[in-house]
Design a protein around this motif. Structure first.
Motif, PDB file in Angstrom:
ATOM      1  N   TRP A   1      74.014 112.773  55.916  1.00 56.70           N
ATOM      2  CA  TRP A   1      73.899 111.343  55.650  1.00 56.70           C
ATOM      3  C   TRP A   1      72.756 111.107  54.663  1.00 56.70           C
ATOM      4  O   TRP A   1      71.839 111.935  54.536  1.00 56.70           O
ATOM      5  CB  TRP A   1      73.621 110.565  56.930  1.00 56.70           C
ATOM      6  N   GLU A   2      72.817 109.980  53.979  1.00 59.98           N
ATOM      7  CA  GLU A   2      71.726 109.614  53.083  1.00 59.98           C
ATOM      8  C   GLU A   2      70.970 108.442  53.683  1.00 59.98           C
ATOM      9  O   GLU A   2      71.569 107.480  54.172  1.00 59.98           O
ATOM     10  CB  GLU A   2      72.239 109.226  51.704  1.00 59.98           C
ATOM     11  N   GLY A   3      69.656 108.530  53.660  1.00 62.18           N
ATOM     12  CA  GLY A   3      68.845 107.463  54.239  1.00 62.18           C
ATOM     13  C   GLY A   3      67.506 107.353  53.571  1.00 62.18           C
ATOM     14  O   GLY A   3      67.161 108.153  52.687  1.00 62.18           O
TER      15      GLY A   3
ATOM     16  N   GLN B   1      63.527 108.836  50.176  1.00 64.80           N
ATOM     17  CA  GLN B   1      64.970 108.697  50.299  1.00 64.80           C
ATOM     18  C   GLN B   1      65.620 110.043  50.033  1.00 64.80           C
ATOM     19  O   GLN B   1      65.163 110.809  49.195  1.00 64.80           O
ATOM     20  CB  GLN B   1      65.508 107.656  49.314  1.00 64.80           C
ATOM     21  N   GLY B   2      66.697 110.351  50.771  1.00 68.23           N
ATOM     22  CA  GLY B   2      67.387 111.614  50.550  1.00 68.23           C
ATOM     23  C   GLY B   2      68.389 111.910  51.640  1.00 68.23           C
ATOM     24  O   GLY B   2      68.647 111.080  52.522  1.00 68.23           O
TER      25      GLY B   2
ATOM     26  N   ILE C   1      64.919 105.852  60.608  1.00 64.67           N
ATOM     27  CA  ILE C   1      65.447 105.989  59.249  1.00 64.67           C
ATOM     28  C   ILE C   1      66.568 104.984  59.050  1.00 64.67           C
ATOM     29  O   ILE C   1      67.410 104.794  59.934  1.00 64.67           O
ATOM     30  CB  ILE C   1      65.999 107.409  59.028  1.00 64.67           C
ATOM     31  N   GLU C   2      66.573 104.317  57.906  1.00 63.57           N
ATOM     32  CA  GLU C   2      67.674 103.423  57.567  1.00 63.57           C
ATOM     33  C   GLU C   2      68.763 104.231  56.860  1.00 63.57           C
ATOM     34  O   GLU C   2      68.503 104.898  55.861  1.00 63.57           O
ATOM     35  CB  GLU C   2      67.203 102.287  56.670  1.00 63.57           C
TER      36      GLU C   2
ATOM     37  N   ASP D   1      62.544 114.543  54.285  1.00 65.27           N
ATOM     38  CA  ASP D   1      61.707 115.036  55.367  1.00 65.27           C
ATOM     39  C   ASP D   1      61.726 113.999  56.489  1.00 65.27           C
ATOM     40  O   ASP D   1      61.589 112.804  56.234  1.00 65.27           O
ATOM     41  CB  ASP D   1      60.260 115.233  54.902  1.00 65.27           C
ATOM     42  N   ILE D   2      61.888 114.460  57.731  1.00 64.28           N
ATOM     43  CA  ILE D   2      61.878 113.527  58.853  1.00 64.28           C
ATOM     44  C   ILE D   2      60.924 114.027  59.929  1.00 64.28           C
ATOM     45  O   ILE D   2      60.665 115.228  60.037  1.00 64.28           O
ATOM     46  CB  ILE D   2      63.292 113.325  59.444  1.00 64.28           C
ATOM     47  N   VAL D   3      60.403 113.096  60.713  1.00 63.88           N
ATOM     48  CA  VAL D   3      59.431 113.387  61.750  1.00 63.88           C
ATOM     49  C   VAL D   3      59.984 112.898  63.080  1.00 63.88           C
ATOM     50  O   VAL D   3      60.650 111.861  63.142  1.00 63.88           O
ATOM     51  CB  VAL D   3      58.080 112.696  61.453  1.00 63.88           C
ATOM     52  N   LEU D   4      59.728 113.649  64.158  1.00 60.69           N
ATOM     53  CA  LEU D   4      60.187 113.270  65.479  1.00 60.69           C
ATOM     54  C   LEU D   4      59.883 111.803  65.773  1.00 60.69           C
ATOM     55  O   LEU D   4      58.763 111.340  65.585  1.00 60.69           O
ATOM     56  CB  LEU D   4      59.509 114.149  66.541  1.00 60.69           C
ATOM     57  N   ASN D   5      60.908 111.057  66.203  1.00 63.79           N
ATOM     58  CA  ASN D   5      60.831 109.636  66.574  1.00 63.79           C
ATOM     59  C   ASN D   5      60.762 108.691  65.384  1.00 63.79           C
ATOM     60  O   ASN D   5      60.716 107.472  65.568  1.00 63.79           O
ATOM     61  CB  ASN D   5      59.668 109.351  67.528  1.00 63.79           C
TER      62      ASN D   5
END
Length: 351
Positions: free
Chosen positions: A329-331, A339-340, A318-319, A311-315
């Motif tokens: 990609w995995e990060g 992580q995922g 992520i590594e 899950d990602i959020v605007l701004n």
């Protein structure tokens, strides 16, 4: 007067130690030397204008209802006057000359920027390599626009404990700044419609029909998208900048991210019956990132709710751990708790 309209990839600059030193120096300041321009903390002094580069009509009604304001109808070529910057900085209020309403901080829109911007807020916390710290009131020279809502700047900062000034350069979020009017003007003028900017913006192109196969289950994030199930076949009829397909699957029509599918036959004789997001990186070539620490910033929210996906959020920063040739990609999150896999098209490199 020359408006900044470039859209280039920001190059990697400075080490983390340099960034930390600059941040520490700014945090220790009792003042910051700026031009004669004065800025009240968080309150814009000048008019900000935003160009609409593509029709935007995929409003999430829950967002509109949560703000209690109507969504502004946006059409390519519209020039918006910013009336209010909402605190979350994901939606602002603007007018198009006829109506007033919400509009998103979206890559299909672009703020009009000239040669300088001025900070509206302090930007000294949670900085990443390539970001530059500044205080409210700091005037900064614009170098380029790496993307529509990020500005690469440089400026002289006086350090009280040292002789002379330190030149800082890096990227800043436009939403924490406002454009300074061109020299000799008291406010930013309303720009003319720029057909070139609209023409250069990606558009849907009709293509001969072809089939793609869905790699993993995906829940649509807007009314424009379609829900996908592993192994579904999508008949594609349009393409948008190699990022989106438009087509039909199981009687449903909508857009599909190119990262969620593969052209039929593209993966050879692999058995698709067992493909899911946890196995994606085993299907393609994977490499370590080109740098020991490789960070990207999310350009959109994405909450897939699928095991193995991030899950990602605007701004959010992520590594990146693995870069896969299939576009997934995995990060992991900066706190290391999540992580995922995530689609590379949803992020940009943090310079």
């Amino acid at each position: 007067m020359s408006e900044v309209v470039t859209n280039e990839n920001a190059s990697a600059t400075g080490a983390q130690s340099t960034l930390q030193a600059a941040t520490d120096a700014l945090n220790s300041l009792s003042f910051i030397e700026t031009s004669s321009t004065t800025t009240t903390y968080g309150i814009p002094k000048y008019t900000t204008w935003v160009r609409v580069l593509e029709d935007v009509d995929d409003w999430d009604q829950t967002v509109v209802e949560s703000y209690g304001r109507p969504g502004l109808k946006l059409r390519a070529g519209d020039i918006l006057k910013v009336e209010e910057r909402l605190p979350q900085n994901d939606f602002w209020v603007g007018s198009n000359g006829k109506d007033i309403g919400l509009f998103p901080i979206d890559p299909r829109l672009a703020p009009v920027v000239y040669s300088k911007v001025i900070g509206l807020y302090d930007n000294t916390a949670d900085l990443e390599e390539g970001d530059v710290p500044f205080r409210a009131g700091q005037v900064m020279d614009v170098v380029s626009m790496p993307s529509n809502w990020w500005v690469r700047v440089n400026f002289d900062d006086r350090i009280p404990s040292r002789d002379g000034k330190q030149r800082l350069e890096g990227t800043v979020p436009f939403t924490l700044t406002e454009p300074v009017p061109p020299e000799g003007m008291s406010d930013n003028p309303k720009p003319e419609c720029d057909p070139d900017a609209i023409d250069k913006h990606p558009r849907w192109e009709n293509v001969p029909e072809f089939n793609v196969r869905v790699l993993c289950t995906y829940k649509a994030q807007s009314e424009r998208e379609v829900d996908l199930e592993t192994n579904d076949i999508v008949v594609v009829t349009k393409v948008w900048a190699s990022v989106w397909y438009y087509g039909s699957t199981n009687g449903r029509f909508g857009r599909v991210s190119t990262n969620h599918v593969s052209k039929v036959g593209a993966l050879g004789l692999l058995a698709f019956t067992s493909i899911n997001s946890n196995h994606l990186q085993n299907l393609t070539m994977s490499t370590r990132p080109p740098y020991h620490r490789y960070y990207v910033r999310a350009m959109w929210d994405r909450t897939p709710g699928v095991p193995g996906q991030l899950d990602i959020v605007l701004n959010e920063v992520i590594e990146v751990i693995w870069i896969n040739s299939n576009g997934w990609w995995e990060g992991r999150s900066r706190d290391g708790k999540r992580q995922g896999l995530f689609p590379a098209s949803y992020v940009r490199r943090v310079a």
